[in-house]
Design a protein around this motif. Structure first.
Motif, PDB file in Angstrom:
ATOM      1  N   ASP A 177      17.291   7.013 -22.776  1.00 34.26           N
ATOM      2  CA  ASP A 177      18.751   6.980 -21.849  1.00 34.26           C
ATOM      3  C   ASP A 177      19.771   7.806 -22.691  1.00 34.26           C
ATOM      4  OD1 ASP A 177      20.927   6.231 -20.595  1.00 34.26           O
ATOM      5  OD2 ASP A 177      20.625   3.936 -20.789  1.00 34.26           O
ATOM      6  N   CYS A 178      20.270   8.792 -21.973  1.00 30.00           N
ATOM      7  CA  CYS A 178      21.212   9.514 -22.853  1.00 30.00           C
ATOM      8  C   CYS A 178      22.813   8.618 -22.838  1.00 30.00           C
ATOM      9  CB  CYS A 178      21.720  10.700 -22.106  1.00 30.00           C
ATOM     10  SG  CYS A 178      22.874  10.567 -20.699  1.00 30.00           S
ATOM     11  N   ASN A 179      22.865   7.607 -22.213  1.00 33.14           N
ATOM     12  CA  ASN A 179      24.149   6.879 -22.197  1.00 33.14           C
ATOM     13  C   ASN A 179      24.601   6.283 -23.549  1.00 33.14           C
ATOM     14  OD1 ASN A 179      25.289   7.050 -19.282  1.00 33.14           O
ATOM     15  ND2 ASN A 179      23.120   6.403 -19.081  1.00 33.14           N
ATOM     16  N   PRO A 180      23.796   5.948 -24.393  1.00 37.97           N
ATOM     17  CA  PRO A 180      24.367   5.328 -25.672  1.00 37.97           C
ATOM     18  C   PRO A 180      25.066   6.535 -26.634  1.00 37.97           C
ATOM     19  CG  PRO A 180      22.073   4.840 -25.230  1.00 37.97           C
ATOM     20  CD  PRO A 180      22.322   5.486 -24.399  1.00 37.97           C
ATOM     21  N   TYR A 181      24.739   7.944 -26.264  1.00 34.87           N
ATOM     22  CA  TYR A 181      25.070   9.000 -26.849  1.00 34.87           C
ATOM     23  C   TYR A 181      26.317   9.676 -26.192  1.00 34.87           C
ATOM     24  CZ  TYR A 181      20.393   7.583 -28.474  1.00 34.87           C
ATOM     25  OH  TYR A 181      19.481   6.504 -29.061  1.00 34.87           O
TER      26      TYR A 181
END
Length: 216
Positions: A177-181
């Motif tokens: 998941d790209c969202n934490p970054y």
């Protein structure tokens, strides 16, 4: 020296769209190029990003944006492959496609299943599904962008990470998941801001090194 070949297959966030300028991030600022730099000489990272690309939907307003239709050509261009990184789904959230979040995940499943069937692999097919950035509700405060995306885009995008993680399990793919970054740029609330390029590249590098550590 035979390098490990990686294709990054995506949309404008893979192409490197810059919200601040409305153009493309410079070569040394895009996450794809940073990923190449960080991985080093033993890897070859190919940018295959197109603004507006979908998983399987044909855009009625613009040609050439169906990810499924162009998949074989793109992968054959860079074969033999060690890893395919797929980050798609944001454009599928547009109202004009009338797709549910589950429809989008199912389209992604069709795309990655086909990718694994193509005769483009150096060894066993290996696909990493990356859930795209979730669209910020403030997208509708930007009339040009909000009207292009249409109603329901925010809500659908927020369902995608969980659905895509399940898709990865169902299709035998890896998941991230790209969202934490990443954070969206304030000009449109749906594209990576400048600082996100480096953070995402570092996180993806770590994931890739683990995935390809056993490949010579």
């Amino acid at each position: 020296m035979n390098k490990k070949h990686i294709v990054c297959y995506g949309d404008s966030n893979t192409w490197g769209y810059c919200t601040a300028t409305g153009g493309r991030y410079e070569d040394d600022a895009r996450w794809t190029r940073l990923l190449q730099e960080q991985l080093g000489e033993g890897y070859l990272v190919a940018e295959e990003g197109v603004c507006g690309r979908t998983t399987v939907f044909e855009d009625p307003l613009n040609e050439g944006l169906c990810g499924f239709a162009h998949l074989a050509t793109a992968l054959n261009t860079h074969s033999p492959l060690d890893l395919l990184v797929v980050m798609l789904g944001t454009n599928d959230c547009k109202q004009r496609y009338s797709a549910t979040a589950q429809n989008i995940a199912d389209g992604l499943a069709r795309l990655v299943t086909r990718a694994k069937q193509l005769p483009v692999w150096a060894g066993e097919p290996r696909v990493l599904i990356v859930a795209p950035i979730m669209i910020d509700p403030r997208v509708h405060q930007v009339p040009r962008v909000g009207q292009e995306m249409g109603e329901g885009c925010v809500e659908k995008s927020r369902l995608l990470p969980a659905l895509m993680e399940q898709t990865a399990r169902d299709t035998g793919c890896e998941f991230m998941d790209c969202n934490p970054y990443v954070q969206p740029g304030e000009a449109d609330w749906m594209h990576f801001d400048a600082a996100s390029q480096a953070r995402f590249a570092l996180a993806l590098e770590a994931k890739i090194r683990v995935l390809l550590s056993g490949r010579s």
